[in-house]
Design a protein around this motif. Structure first.
Motif, PDB file in Angstrom:
ATOM      1  N   THR A   8       0.726  -1.260   0.064  1.00  0.00           N
ATOM      2  CA  THR A   8      -0.067   0.013  -0.080  1.00  0.00           C
ATOM      3  C   THR A   8       0.879   1.324   0.199  1.00  0.00           C
ATOM      4  OG1 THR A   8      -1.728  -1.138   1.217  1.00  0.00           O
ATOM      5  CG2 THR A   8      -1.830   1.238   1.280  1.00  0.00           C
ATOM      6  N   LYS A   9       0.540   2.348  -0.701  1.00  0.00           N
ATOM      7  CA  LYS A   9       1.263   3.519  -0.863  1.00  0.00           C
ATOM      8  C   LYS A   9       0.405   4.558  -1.016  1.00  0.00           C
ATOM      9  CE  LYS A   9       4.973   6.116  -1.250  1.00  0.00           C
ATOM     10  NZ  LYS A   9       5.666   6.311   0.049  1.00  0.00           N
ATOM     11  N   ARG A  10       0.563   5.553  -0.183  1.00  0.00           N
ATOM     12  CA  ARG A  10      -0.406   6.656  -0.096  1.00  0.00           C
ATOM     13  C   ARG A  10       0.599   8.160  -0.456  1.00  0.00           C
ATOM     14  NH1 ARG A  10      -2.627   3.599   4.172  1.00  0.00           N
ATOM     15  NH2 ARG A  10      -4.785   2.942   3.584  1.00  0.00           N
ATOM     16  N   TYR A  11       0.202   9.035  -1.002  1.00  0.00           N
ATOM     17  CA  TYR A  11       0.612  10.374  -1.080  1.00  0.00           C
ATOM     18  C   TYR A  11      -0.275  11.287  -0.725  1.00  0.00           C
ATOM     19  CZ  TYR A  11       3.984   7.979  -4.104  1.00  0.00           C
ATOM     20  OH  TYR A  11       4.890   7.117  -4.785  1.00  0.00           O
ATOM     21  N   GLY A  12      -0.456  11.371   0.572  1.00  0.00           N
ATOM     22  CA  GLY A  12      -1.218  12.479   1.196  1.00  0.00           C
ATOM     23  C   GLY A  12      -2.494  11.853   1.131  1.00  0.00           C
ATOM     24  N   ASP A  13      -3.469  12.212   0.547  1.00  0.00           N
ATOM     25  CA  ASP A  13      -4.684  11.989   0.606  1.00  0.00           C
ATOM     26  C   ASP A  13      -4.968  10.889  -0.597  1.00  0.00           C
ATOM     27  OD1 ASP A  13      -4.931  13.682  -1.243  1.00  0.00           O
ATOM     28  OD2 ASP A  13      -6.581  14.768  -0.587  1.00  0.00           O
ATOM     29  N   LYS A  14      -4.138  10.628  -1.460  1.00  0.00           N
ATOM     30  CA  LYS A  14      -4.333  10.073  -2.646  1.00  0.00           C
ATOM     31  C   LYS A  14      -3.577   8.457  -2.641  1.00  0.00           C
ATOM     32  CE  LYS A  14      -2.890   9.439  -7.576  1.00  0.00           C
ATOM     33  NZ  LYS A  14      -4.511   8.905  -7.890  1.00  0.00           N
ATOM     34  N   THR A  15      -4.248   7.565  -2.718  1.00  0.00           N
ATOM     35  CA  THR A  15      -3.890   6.135  -2.605  1.00  0.00           C
ATOM     36  C   THR A  15      -3.534   5.650  -3.852  1.00  0.00           C
ATOM     37  OG1 THR A  15      -5.127   5.788  -0.525  1.00  0.00           O
ATOM     38  CG2 THR A  15      -4.306   3.740  -1.710  1.00  0.00           C
ATOM     39  N   ALA A  16      -2.153   5.281  -4.072  1.00  0.00           N
ATOM     40  CA  ALA A  16      -1.748   4.958  -5.576  1.00  0.00           C
ATOM     41  C   ALA A  16      -1.840   3.436  -5.622  1.00  0.00           C
ATOM     42  CB  ALA A  16      -0.377   5.384  -5.587  1.00  0.00           C
ATOM     43  N   VAL A  17      -1.441   2.625  -4.440  1.00  0.00           N
ATOM     44  CA  VAL A  17      -1.475   1.390  -4.473  1.00  0.00           C
ATOM     45  C   VAL A  17      -2.121   0.876  -3.341  1.00  0.00           C
ATOM     46  CG1 VAL A  17      -0.089  -0.819  -4.437  1.00  0.00           C
ATOM     47  CG2 VAL A  17       0.798   1.024  -5.902  1.00  0.00           C
ATOM     48  N   TYR A  18      -3.148   0.051  -3.302  1.00  0.00           N
ATOM     49  CA  TYR A  18      -3.629  -0.496  -2.106  1.00  0.00           C
ATOM     50  C   TYR A  18      -3.689  -2.133  -2.144  1.00  0.00           C
ATOM     51  CZ  TYR A  18      -7.532  -1.288   1.253  1.00  0.00           C
ATOM     52  OH  TYR A  18      -8.350  -1.854   2.189  1.00  0.00           O
ATOM     53  N   ASN A  19      -3.166  -2.696  -0.916  1.00  0.00           N
ATOM     54  CA  ASN A  19      -3.322  -3.887  -0.355  1.00  0.00           C
ATOM     55  C   ASN A  19      -3.032  -4.917  -1.916  1.00  0.00           C
ATOM     56  OD1 ASN A  19      -3.612  -6.074   1.140  1.00  0.00           O
ATOM     57  ND2 ASN A  19      -5.835  -6.284   0.807  1.00  0.00           N
ATOM     58  N   LEU A  20      -1.787  -4.763  -2.610  1.00  0.00           N
ATOM     59  CA  LEU A  20      -1.507  -5.391  -3.429  1.00  0.00           C
ATOM     60  C   LEU A  20      -0.530  -6.460  -3.239  1.00  0.00           C
ATOM     61  CD1 LEU A  20      -1.633  -5.475  -6.781  1.00  0.00           C
ATOM     62  CD2 LEU A  20       0.181  -3.928  -6.625  1.00  0.00           C
ATOM     63  N   SER A  21      -0.843  -7.502  -3.689  1.00  0.00           N
ATOM     64  CA  SER A  21      -0.110  -8.936  -3.443  1.00  0.00           C
ATOM     65  C   SER A  21      -0.147  -9.651  -4.499  1.00  0.00           C
ATOM     66  CB  SER A  21      -0.697  -9.860  -2.309  1.00  0.00           C
ATOM     67  OG  SER A  21      -0.940  -8.943  -1.048  1.00  0.00           O
ATOM     68  N   PHE A  22       1.039 -10.152  -4.986  1.00  0.00           N
ATOM     69  CA  PHE A  22       1.342 -10.970  -6.275  1.00  0.00           C
ATOM     70  C   PHE A  22       2.881 -11.628  -6.177  1.00  0.00           C
ATOM     71  CE2 PHE A  22       2.887  -6.636  -7.238  1.00  0.00           C
ATOM     72  CZ  PHE A  22       4.088  -6.865  -7.743  1.00  0.00           C
ATOM     73  N   GLN A  23       3.054 -12.366  -6.911  1.00  0.00           N
ATOM     74  CA  GLN A  23       4.293 -13.298  -7.028  1.00  0.00           C
ATOM     75  C   GLN A  23       4.865 -13.282  -8.293  1.00  0.00           C
ATOM     76  OE1 GLN A  23       4.184 -17.032  -5.383  1.00  0.00           O
ATOM     77  NE2 GLN A  23       4.472 -16.447  -3.313  1.00  0.00           N
ATOM     78  N   VAL A  24       6.064 -12.849  -8.775  1.00  0.00           N
ATOM     79  CA  VAL A  24       6.527 -13.138  -9.907  1.00  0.00           C
ATOM     80  C   VAL A  24       7.724 -14.247  -9.930  1.00  0.00           C
ATOM     81  CG1 VAL A  24       8.012 -11.730 -11.805  1.00  0.00           C
ATOM     82  CG2 VAL A  24       6.255 -10.665 -10.423  1.00  0.00           C
ATOM     83  N   ARG A  25       7.453 -15.239 -10.554  1.00  0.00           N
ATOM     84  CA  ARG A  25       8.307 -16.300 -10.597  1.00  0.00           C
ATOM     85  C   ARG A  25       9.224 -16.770 -11.730  1.00  0.00           C
ATOM     86  NH1 ARG A  25       2.952 -17.559  -9.388  1.00  0.00           N
ATOM     87  NH2 ARG A  25       2.521 -18.756  -7.252  1.00  0.00           N
TER      88      ARG A  25
END
Length: 429
Positions: A8-25
C-alpha cells in the motif's frame, strides 16, 4: 522471485497502491498491465526500494532490495531511459556503473554489443534518439548479469527491428531461468512476449493468471458461420436449427452469423443434417487487447469525449474562398514584394545623395541596371558585341531624353500620338 504482500502506498490523501499482493516467478516473462495512473510505476519503485510502502512489504529472493549485498549484481532495472548524464558517452556511462558495483570493464563492451551500440559507444548520450536511449538503458540493466530484471516500457521508441529484438531478448532471459517483469501498454506485444499477466487498476489487483486463461476468462469465443449470399432462406433455416439445439445466433453486419454455445463440429453436423451449404465455419478467439479492455473498462481514469466544435467554425460568406497557403511562407528566406500603392504608382524610392543609388539589403549597391549618375547601364547578361574596327561607321546615338516634367501629375499623351522607340534612329512608319 519477486513477492509483494499487502503493498500500500499513499501520497497525502491519494492512494496510489492498495493492498497489492502477487508473485513474479522465475523462468517466465510476466507482463505487468494496467491503465495510466493505475500504480504500475509506483509498484516498481517500491520493489527497487526507491519508494517506501505505507503498508505491506516486497522482497526479491526473500530479502528487501536495500538489504541485498551488491544489489546491482542481483537485480537489473530499466525505469527511465533518460536518467543518463547527457555529457557522458555511452561507454563512460556504463563504465561508471560498473566501477560502482565492482563489475569488470570488459563487461561494458559485452553489453554494448548485446544492445547494438558498439559503433556509437564513444558518442555523448545527449545526442541519442529515444530508441538508442532505450538500448542504453537495457544495457545498464544487463550489466551485472542479474537473475531478476524489471523493465518499464522497454520497447518505447524502438523501430520494428528493435521491438523484435527486445521480444526475443526477454524470452531468452526467461529461458535461462531468470525472473523477468515487464510493464507495457502494447497489448499486441505482450501477447507475443508474456507467459503470465498481472493486471492492476486504480492500485488494486484485477487479475493474476496466464495469458491464455486471461483471454478466455475475459472474452466470449464464438464461431463465424456463412451461408451462400444468394440464398438467404438457407441462413434463416440454419439459424432456426441452431437455436433449437441451444445455440445463440446473432447476425453480423457482413451477412455472417455469430454462433455461441455450440462447438464447431456440432455446428457442422447440424448444417449437414438440415441440408445447408456453408461458405465459412471458423473459430474466433478474442485478442489480448479485447480481453484487457473488457477487464479494465471500469478502472480507466482518463476518458476522451467527442469534440463537437460547437460555435467555433463560422460559415464563410457566399462566394468567399478560404485563403490559399503560399509555398515557403514563414520560412527565413521567404520574401514577398510589397503591394502597389493606390493609383497604380510604384513605391517612392528612398532619397539619397544625387547620383547615388539607394542602399540595398546587402549595403550601398546600385540599383539593377543603373550606371553612374543613375543612368541605365548595359545588361551584363546580354550578348556582348564585338569591338568595332577603326574607321568603321558608328551606330547612331539615341536622342537626348526629354526634360523631366515638373512635379505633379504628368500630362497624358494624345490618343492619336504615335508611340516611338527612342533607341531607333528614326521612327519606322
Amino acid at each position: 522471485m519477486i513477492e509483494a504482500v499487502g503493498l500500500t502506498k499513499r501520497y497525502g490523501d491519494k492512494t496510489a497502491v492498495y493492498n497489492l499482493s502477487f508473485q513474479v516467478r522465475p523462468g517466465a516473462v510476466t507482463g505487468f498491465l494496467g491503465p495510466n495512473g493505475s500504480g504500475k510505476s509506483t509498484t516498481m519503485r517500491m520493489i527497487l526500494g526507491l519508494d517506501n510502502p505505507t503498508a505491506g512489504h516486497v522482497t526479491i529472493g526473500g530479502h528487501p532490495y536495500r538489504r541485498l549485498p551488491n544489489a546491482a549484481r542481483h537485480v537489473g532495472a530499466l525505469l527511465d531511459a533518460k536518467a543518463v548524464h547527457g555529457g557522458r558517452s555511452a561507454r563512460n556511462h556504463l563504465l561508471s556503473l560498473a566501477q560502482l558495483s565492482g563489475i569488470p570493464a570488459r563487461r561494458v563492451d559485452e553489453v554494448l554489443g548485446v544492445v547494438g551500440l558498439q559503433d556509437v559507444a564513444r558518442r555523448r548520450s545527449k545526442g541519442f534518439s529515444l530508441g538508442m536511449g532505450q538500448r542504453l538503458g537495457i544495457a545498464a540493466a544487463l550489466l551485472g548479469d542479474p537473475q531478476v530484471l524489471l523493465f518499464d516500457e522497454p520497447v518505447n521508441g524502438l523501430d520494428p527491428e528493435g521491438i523484435h529484438w527486445v521480444r526475443n531478448l526477454m524470452k531468452a532471459l526467461a529461458a535461462e531461468g531468470r525472473t523477468v517483469f515487464v510493464s507495457s501498454h502494447l497489448m499486441s506485444e505482450m501477447a507475443l512476449t508474456a507467459d503470465h499477466l498481472i493486471v492492476i487498476g486504480r492500485g488494486q489487483l484485477l487479475s493474476d493468471m496466464s495469458v491464455k486463461d486471461f483471454i478466455s476468462a475475459n472474452s466470449a469465443d464464438f464461431a463465424r458461420v456463412r451461408t451462400p449470399d444468394t440464398e438467404p432462406q438457407l441462413r434463416e433455416k440454419l439459424t432456426s436449427a441452431l437455436t433449437e439445439v441451444g445455440g445463440n445466433v446473432l447476425p453480423e453486419q457482413d451477412g455472417a452469423l455469430r454462433v455461441t454455445g455450440l462447438p464447431l463440429p456440432r455446428i457442422s453436423d447440424i448444417a449437414h443434417d438440415t441440408g445447408v451449404r456453408l461458405w465459412e465455419l471458423s473459430p474466433h478467439q478474442a485478442s489480448l487487447e479485447e480481453a484487457y479492455m473488457r477487464m479494465t473498462q471500469g478502472a480507466v481514469d482518463y476518458r476522451s469525449t467527442d469534440d463537437r466544435k460547437a460555435g467555433l467554425q463560422q460559415p464563410l460568406p457566399p462566394g468567399a474562398q478560404p485563403p490559399m497557403p503560399v509555398p515557403g511562407q514563414g520560412q527565413p528566406d521567404w520574401y514577398a514584394p510589397p503591394p502597389p500603392q493606390q493609383g497604380g504608382r510604384p513605391f517612392a524610392a528612398p532619397q539619397g545623395a544625387p547620383g547615388q543609388a539607394p542602399a540595398g539589403p546587402y549595403g550601398a549597391q546600385a540599383a539593377p541596371g543603373a550606371g553612374p549618375g543613375g543612368q541605365q547601364a548595359a545588361n551584363p547578361y546580354a550578348a556582348q558585341q564585338p569591338p568595332t574596327a577603326p574607321g568603321a561607321p558608328q551606330p547612331p546615338e539615341a536622342p537626348a531624353a526629354a526634360p523631366a516634367q515638373p512635379s505633379g501629375a504628368p500630362a497624358p499623351l494624345p490618343a492619336s500620338a504615335p508611340v516611338t522607340d527612342p533607341t531607333k534612329p528614326e521612327d519606322a512608319r
